[in-house]
Design an enzyme around this catalytic site. Structure first.
Site, PDB file in Angstrom:
ATOM      1  N   LYS A  87       0.839  -1.196   0.000  1.00 35.79           N
ATOM      2  CA  LYS A  87       0.000   0.000   0.000  1.00 35.79           C
ATOM      3  C   LYS A  87       0.881   1.256   0.000  1.00 35.79           C
ATOM      4  O   LYS A  87       0.654   2.191  -0.768  1.00 35.79           O
ATOM      5  CB  LYS A  87      -0.923   0.004   1.233  1.00 35.79           C
ATOM      6  CG  LYS A  87      -2.063  -1.009   1.119  1.00 35.79           C
ATOM      7  CD  LYS A  87      -2.824  -1.222   2.424  1.00 35.79           C
ATOM      8  CE  LYS A  87      -3.867  -2.322   2.263  1.00 35.79           C
ATOM      9  NZ  LYS A  87      -4.606  -2.666   3.466  1.00 35.79           N
ATOM     10  N   GLN A 128      -4.272  -1.122   9.640  1.00 34.47           N
ATOM     11  CA  GLN A 128      -4.375  -2.482   9.076  1.00 34.47           C
ATOM     12  C   GLN A 128      -5.015  -3.430  10.097  1.00 34.47           C
ATOM     13  O   GLN A 128      -4.626  -3.469  11.267  1.00 34.47           O
ATOM     14  CB  GLN A 128      -2.964  -2.977   8.688  1.00 34.47           C
ATOM     15  CG  GLN A 128      -2.932  -4.312   7.969  1.00 34.47           C
ATOM     16  CD  GLN A 128      -3.564  -4.283   6.579  1.00 34.47           C
ATOM     17  OE1 GLN A 128      -3.613  -3.255   5.921  1.00 34.47           O
ATOM     18  NE2 GLN A 128      -4.063  -5.422   6.138  1.00 34.47           N
ATOM     19  N   ASP A 170     -10.716   3.585   4.320  1.00 28.68           N
ATOM     20  CA  ASP A 170     -11.187   2.194   4.300  1.00 28.68           C
ATOM     21  C   ASP A 170     -12.712   2.124   4.213  1.00 28.68           C
ATOM     22  O   ASP A 170     -13.266   1.076   3.888  1.00 28.68           O
ATOM     23  CB  ASP A 170     -10.777   1.496   5.606  1.00 28.68           C
ATOM     24  CG  ASP A 170      -9.547   0.627   5.438  1.00 28.68           C
ATOM     25  OD1 ASP A 170      -9.389   0.026   4.370  1.00 28.68           O
ATOM     26  OD2 ASP A 170      -8.757   0.550   6.397  1.00 28.68           O
TER      27      ASP A 170
HETATM   28  N1  GUN Z   1      -7.167  -6.284   6.502  1.00 25.99           N
HETATM   29  C1  GUN Z   1      -7.615  -7.027   5.472  1.00 25.99           C
HETATM   30  N2  GUN Z   1      -8.210  -6.242   4.530  1.00 25.99           N
HETATM   31  C2  GUN Z   1      -8.150  -4.985   5.007  1.00 25.99           C
HETATM   32  C3  GUN Z   1      -8.602  -3.735   4.491  1.00 25.99           C
HETATM   33  O1  GUN Z   1      -9.200  -3.640   3.413  1.00 25.99           O
HETATM   34  N3  GUN Z   1      -8.327  -2.655   5.276  1.00 25.99           N
HETATM   35  C4  GUN Z   1      -7.689  -2.756   6.480  1.00 25.99           C
HETATM   36  N4  GUN Z   1      -7.493  -1.633   7.177  1.00 25.99           N
HETATM   37  N5  GUN Z   1      -7.265  -3.901   6.985  1.00 25.99           N
HETATM   38  C5  GUN Z   1      -7.501  -5.006   6.249  1.00 25.99           C
END
Ligand code: GUN
Length: 306
Positions: free
Chosen positions: A53, A97, A120
């Protein structure tokens, strides 16, 4: 046309267009979109996701701020950091995350992120906006799935959609988005009876359950579009392999369109995260984002029905 939906190529095109918009923003408005990513603990898969990311944000011309906190960090420290980032004018999007260690209340953390910076789309305000059809931030994975579906199928109205999995991150928002596209949507889960028969009714099948290869070819209606959200690490012949929730070998013989793993939904999730960060930045300065950003990116690959 092949029945493969190439998320990797589509995501790369989208990232390029986002990069062009970021560069205009930087030159014309002297604004650099800033993405802050927080990782708590040392889960290897999460480390890879967070690194990807941050790298892709930088490649798109954004500023990337990474925070790595120990597995044992008290919740108050994490909340303090989020509060600081909420106030930081150089940070336009904040991502924590998931999953988080057990001493931390995930819901409390999500609610601490300012809804305007919640790229998100997990904050209850954004969840509510999606549920009611308003303009909230849309969670990245379902958004990526929807873009791939619309690009491949065109109009989704009237189609039967089955979403396997009811998570807050994928299943529930995916169902909301498909409903807004006028699909007839069923959300199936671990207690659903006769899952295979239900799946066979679907024109659109989205699998997001985290069970390697669960969906077999004979669960799929011939010609259906199958979106595989699963990313499961399995050991085979002494090495680790990534597989989806769909048994790709048998499913791809039946499906009219199908995403592979890797190279399907995964790259789209990150591209949509960048899109959300760009959108969050523009909203914070009241700058319009082109409505046709996605079609600009994908124009020369016009939608063809399956
Ligand atoms: N863990 C797995 N998928 C995601 C996501 O799309 N966003 C976040 N913040 N954590 C995750």
């Amino acid at each position: 046309m092949s029945n493969l939906i190439d998320g990797k190529t589509q995501a790369a095109r989208l990232r390029e267009e986002i990069g062009r918009q970021v560069s205009r923003l930087r030159q014309r408005d002297l604004i650099t979109p800033g993405l802050a990513v927080i990782l708590v603990g040392e889960d290897p898969a999460s480390q890879v996701y967070v690194r990807n990311k941050a790298t892709q944000a930088r490649e798109a011309g954004m500023a990337s701020f990474e925070y790595r906190l120990a597995d044992s960090v008290p919740q108050s420290k994490l909340l303090d950091l989020i509060e600081r980032l909420n106030r930081d004018p150089e940070v336009h999007g904040i991502l924590v995350q998931l999953p988080l260690p057990p001493q931390i209340d995930e819901a409390r953390v999500i609610q601490a992120i300012h809804p305007d910076k919640d790229i998100d789309g997990f904050h209850p305000i954004n969840v509510g906006n999606i549920a009611t059809g308003g303009h909230g931030m849309v969670p990245c994975t379902p958004l990526g799935c929807l873009m791939l579906l619309k690009h491949r199928l065109g109009e989704l109205s009237g189609k039967r959609a089955v979403v396997l999995g009811r998570s807050n991150i994928v299943g529930k928002p995916m169902a909301s988005l498909l409903l807004h596209e006028h699909c007839t949507v069923t959300v199936a889960h671990s207690r659903t009876q006769d899952l295979a028969a239900l799946c066979r009714e679907a024109d659109i099948l989205v699998a997001a359950v985290g069970r390697p290869g669960m969906v077999k070819g004979d669960w799929i209606k011939p010609g259906a579009a199958v979106i595989d959200v699963g990313i499961n690490r399995i050991e085979a012949d002494g090495c680790t392999r990534l597989v989806g929730d769909v048994d790709f070998g048998s499913a791809s013989e039946v499906a009219g369109a199908i995403t592979p793993v890797p190279g399907g939904v995964g790259p789209m999730t990150i591209a949509c995260l960048l899109l959300n960060t760009l959108q969050a930045t523009c909203r914070q300065y009241d700058i319009p984002v082109p409505d046709d950003l996605v079609s600009r990116a994908w124009d020369d690959a016009a939608a063809e029905p399956v």
